[in-house]
Design a protein around this motif. Structure first.
Motif, PDB file in Angstrom:
ATOM      1  N   PRO A   1      28.920  24.405  21.394  1.00 51.99           N
ATOM      2  CA  PRO A   1      28.373  23.078  21.606  1.00 51.99           C
ATOM      3  C   PRO A   1      27.896  22.460  20.302  1.00 51.99           C
ATOM      4  O   PRO A   1      27.439  23.164  19.415  1.00 51.99           O
ATOM      5  N   TYR A   2      27.985  21.171  20.214  1.00 51.73           N
ATOM      6  CA  TYR A   2      27.479  20.483  19.043  1.00 51.73           C
ATOM      7  C   TYR A   2      26.982  19.102  19.432  1.00 51.73           C
ATOM      8  O   TYR A   2      27.270  18.601  20.507  1.00 51.73           O
ATOM      9  N   VAL A   3      26.226  18.505  18.522  1.00 54.27           N
ATOM     10  CA  VAL A   3      25.639  17.187  18.753  1.00 54.27           C
ATOM     11  C   VAL A   3      26.034  16.296  17.587  1.00 54.27           C
ATOM     12  O   VAL A   3      25.904  16.694  16.429  1.00 54.27           O
ATOM     13  N   THR A  69      21.897  22.466  29.395  1.00 52.51           N
ATOM     14  CA  THR A  69      23.188  22.397  30.080  1.00 52.51           C
ATOM     15  C   THR A  69      24.324  22.662  29.108  1.00 52.51           C
ATOM     16  O   THR A  69      25.270  23.396  29.431  1.00 52.51           O
ATOM     17  N   MET A  70      24.243  22.090  27.901  1.00 55.41           N
ATOM     18  CA  MET A  70      25.282  22.315  26.892  1.00 55.41           C
ATOM     19  C   MET A  70      25.381  23.787  26.552  1.00 55.41           C
ATOM     20  O   MET A  70      26.480  24.337  26.446  1.00 55.41           O
ATOM     21  N   SER A  71      24.260  24.435  26.380  1.00 55.28           N
ATOM     22  CA  SER A  71      24.238  25.841  26.007  1.00 55.28           C
ATOM     23  C   SER A  71      24.719  26.728  27.155  1.00 55.28           C
ATOM     24  O   SER A  71      25.547  27.635  26.952  1.00 55.28           O
ATOM     25  N   GLU A  73      26.600  25.971  29.843  1.00 51.87           N
ATOM     26  CA  GLU A  73      27.994  25.768  30.248  1.00 51.87           C
ATOM     27  C   GLU A  73      28.960  25.751  29.070  1.00 51.87           C
ATOM     28  O   GLU A  73      30.151  25.557  29.264  1.00 51.87           O
ATOM     29  N   ASN A  74      28.435  25.957  27.871  1.00 52.50           N
ATOM     30  CA  ASN A  74      29.223  25.981  26.642  1.00 52.50           C
ATOM     31  C   ASN A  74      30.126  24.742  26.543  1.00 52.50           C
ATOM     32  O   ASN A  74      31.311  24.832  26.338  1.00 52.50           O
ATOM     33  N   VAL A  75      29.494  23.588  26.722  1.00 53.20           N
ATOM     34  CA  VAL A  75      30.213  22.327  26.611  1.00 53.20           C
ATOM     35  C   VAL A  75      29.675  21.537  25.425  1.00 53.20           C
ATOM     36  O   VAL A  75      28.587  21.797  24.919  1.00 53.20           O
ATOM     37  N   ARG A  76      30.480  20.580  25.016  1.00 56.28           N
ATOM     38  CA  ARG A  76      30.049  19.698  23.930  1.00 56.28           C
ATOM     39  C   ARG A  76      29.566  18.403  24.501  1.00 56.28           C
ATOM     40  O   ARG A  76      29.919  18.028  25.577  1.00 56.28           O
TER      41      ARG A  76
END
Length: 76
Positions: A1-3, A69-71, A73-76
């Motif tokens: 994930p990234y921001v 949630t990002m962490s 579900e490993n989503v970006r």
């Protein structure tokens, strides 16, 4: 994930950013954009996460939940 953090200068920049950001990325915008007529509808339909900058605790809660949630579900 990234921001991705950007400093857009106008409300219409958000619509241009939607074309540039990678798939599965969701922008975060100030809640005031939601009430800007057509721009607000377009942002809402694109799935933008809105934060209320006037209520610091609420904004932190939204960003914290998004980060979890990002962490998880490993989503970006």
């Amino acid at each position: 994930p990234y921001v991705i953090v950007s400093n857009h200068q106008a409300s219409l920049d958000v619509m241009g950013m939607v074309e540039v950001i990678p798939e599965r990325c969701v922008p975060v915008a100030k809640k005031e954009l939601l009430y800007m007529g057509t721009v607000g509808w377009a942002c809402w339909l694109c799935g933008i996460i809105f934060i209320d900058r006037r209520r610091t605790e609420a904004a932190i809660d939204v960003l914290s939940q998004t980060a979890r949630t990002m962490s998880r579900e490993n989503v970006r």
